[in-house]
Design a protein around this motif. Sequence first.
Motif, PDB file in Angstrom:
ATOM      1  N   ALA A 235       0.579  -0.971   0.269  1.00 26.94           N
ATOM      2  CA  ALA A 235       0.080   0.176   0.156  1.00 26.94           C
ATOM      3  C   ALA A 235       0.927   1.351   0.087  1.00 26.94           C
ATOM      4  N   THR A 236       2.537   1.008   0.415  1.00 26.15           N
ATOM      5  CA  THR A 236       3.279   2.486   0.881  1.00 26.15           C
ATOM      6  C   THR A 236       4.881   1.445   0.160  1.00 26.15           C
ATOM      7  N   ARG A 237       4.853   2.443  -0.032  1.00 27.27           N
ATOM      8  CA  ARG A 237       6.555   1.842  -0.412  1.00 27.27           C
ATOM      9  C   ARG A 237       7.362   1.531   1.481  1.00 27.27           C
ATOM     10  N   THR A 238       7.947   0.072   0.705  1.00 26.50           N
ATOM     11  CA  THR A 238       8.284  -0.490   1.773  1.00 26.50           C
ATOM     12  C   THR A 238       9.893   0.133   1.495  1.00 26.50           C
ATOM     13  N   LYS A 239      10.265  -0.894   3.537  1.00 26.11           N
ATOM     14  CA  LYS A 239      11.274   0.479   4.196  1.00 26.11           C
ATOM     15  C   LYS A 239      12.959  -0.163   3.507  1.00 26.11           C
ATOM     16  N   VAL A 240      12.434  -2.241   2.172  1.00 24.43           N
ATOM     17  CA  VAL A 240      13.754  -2.167   1.773  1.00 24.43           C
ATOM     18  C   VAL A 240      13.823  -1.600   0.815  1.00 24.43           C
ATOM     19  N   LEU A 241      12.647  -1.557  -0.013  1.00 23.83           N
ATOM     20  CA  LEU A 241      13.248  -0.878  -1.909  1.00 23.83           C
ATOM     21  C   LEU A 241      12.675   0.456  -1.599  1.00 23.83           C
ATOM     22  N   PRO A 242      12.931   1.234  -0.767  1.00 24.01           N
ATOM     23  CA  PRO A 242      12.599   2.595  -0.356  1.00 24.01           C
ATOM     24  C   PRO A 242      12.105   3.080  -1.439  1.00 24.01           C
ATOM     25  N   ASP A 243      13.333   3.059  -2.665  1.00 23.79           N
ATOM     26  CA  ASP A 243      13.012   3.649  -3.983  1.00 23.79           C
ATOM     27  C   ASP A 243      12.558   2.885  -5.677  1.00 23.79           C
ATOM     28  N   VAL A 244      11.839   2.363  -4.996  1.00 16.33           N
ATOM     29  CA  VAL A 244      11.123   1.590  -5.791  1.00 16.33           C
ATOM     30  C   VAL A 244       9.536   1.421  -5.322  1.00 16.33           C
ATOM     31  N   PRO A 245       8.977   2.626  -6.433  1.00 12.51           N
ATOM     32  CA  PRO A 245       7.302   2.757  -6.496  1.00 12.51           C
ATOM     33  C   PRO A 245       6.270   1.883  -6.587  1.00 12.51           C
ATOM     34  N   THR A 246       5.190   1.800  -6.001  1.00  8.43           N
ATOM     35  CA  THR A 246       3.976   1.082  -5.620  1.00  8.43           C
ATOM     36  C   THR A 246       3.410   0.871  -7.170  1.00  8.43           C
ATOM     37  N   MET A 247       2.610  -0.199  -6.809  1.00  8.17           N
ATOM     38  CA  MET A 247       2.023   0.027  -8.336  1.00  8.17           C
ATOM     39  C   MET A 247       0.756   1.359  -8.280  1.00  8.17           C
ATOM     40  N   VAL A 248       0.493   1.192  -7.059  1.00  2.95           N
ATOM     41  CA  VAL A 248      -0.693   1.905  -7.036  1.00  2.95           C
ATOM     42  C   VAL A 248      -0.593   3.897  -7.226  1.00  2.95           C
ATOM     43  N   GLU A 249       0.575   3.785  -6.930  1.00  5.31           N
ATOM     44  CA  GLU A 249       1.647   5.135  -7.164  1.00  5.31           C
ATOM     45  C   GLU A 249       1.328   4.927  -9.176  1.00  5.31           C
ATOM     46  N   SER A 250       2.213   3.665  -9.199  1.00  7.75           N
ATOM     47  CA  SER A 250       2.336   3.815 -10.885  1.00  7.75           C
ATOM     48  C   SER A 250       1.303   3.723 -11.534  1.00  7.75           C
ATOM     49  N   GLY A 251      -0.068   3.914 -11.636  1.00  2.00           N
ATOM     50  CA  GLY A 251      -1.036   4.019 -12.271  1.00  2.00           C
ATOM     51  C   GLY A 251      -2.438   2.574 -11.759  1.00  2.00           C
ATOM     52  N   PHE A 252      -1.962   1.744 -11.452  1.00  2.00           N
ATOM     53  CA  PHE A 252      -3.368   1.106 -11.135  1.00  2.00           C
ATOM     54  C   PHE A 252      -3.238   1.083  -9.461  1.00  2.00           C
ATOM     55  N   PRO A 253      -4.366   1.299  -9.692  1.00  2.00           N
ATOM     56  CA  PRO A 253      -5.148   1.570  -8.479  1.00  2.00           C
ATOM     57  C   PRO A 253      -5.763   0.287  -7.877  1.00  2.00           C
TER      58      PRO A 253
END
Length: 332
Positions: A235-253
């Motif tokens: 749901a939010t960016r994970t601590k282990v990959l902080p620079d990788v966006p979420t699918m939600v951020e990437s246009g997948f509601p």
Amino acid sequence: MKKALQKNNKATLLATALFAALALTAGGSAWAQKLACHNVTIVSPYPPGGTTDILARMLAPSMQQELGVPVIVDNKPGASSNIGTEFVGRAKPDGCTLLLGNNTGVVINRNLYKLRLDPVESLAPIAEVAAVPLVLYVNPSKVAVTTPAELLQELKKDPQKYSFASGGSGSPQHLAGELIKQSKSVEMLHIPYRGQGPALSDVIAGHVPIAFETTTVVLPHVKSGAVRALATTSATRTKVLPDVPTMVESGFPGFVIENWYGVFAPANTPQPIIEQLNKAVNTALRAPNAVEALDKMGSSDVAGPAGQFADFIAKEAPVWTEVVEKSGAKVD
């Protein structure tokens, strides 16, 4: 003097009877709380070495100390975890046989297989242990993209070119790929493997270009550059990959998927035993080694009462039924 002695004797007898009653009550309460087991068995329905097995063995030592009886892990793999899951569903409901299950075995497979027991009905939730997001990743030498949007452009440009790997039909990793196809009207051929390890190996080797995998498993290969992470399903960016966006951020509601793991007993296990086991699991989750291990996995904090986990399962089951139905996923 005689009356006084009789009075004292009556008082002594009354006190003795009251003490005996209290001792019996306390003894009965203690007996009710003690598991009638030579040992507690945690069934892992997967082979040794996977996340489910690792979590079961992580819990066992602390649970043993809390429960006062040996706690052992027994691997019963096969049929996409259905064998071990059914074994626990048929076990005596005395708290001595438990399952370290996950969303595949408990709420997904019931929509894909003709099972003899419905896991949702035959199991009693005790405690959630971990919730680990997936990572959409690619072999960078086979798919020259850095974002999900760029991947969609590639899929639309050449609908017959690309395939994606998973550890088996009906797994969260498979259904995540189907959701991309469904939500964005694109095509990818699903290539199922006998486990996530072989699927990952073939993506790294370049035989299949795209896949989803848990942060736990794929993180070292992202760091080494063997694969490229495009997005996570948290749901939010994970601590282990902080620079990788979420699918939600990437246009997948609404594209939030986590591989969750939890401890279950057979249905109809008495509530006092459920509560005792819940306490033992939550105590194990607070152990320093468990906190460190779960943090490295990218797991969110999911510890809580048994009722909370039961409510979660009740809400989770219909979600996966809908996902399977909409995706058209079949067991290959």
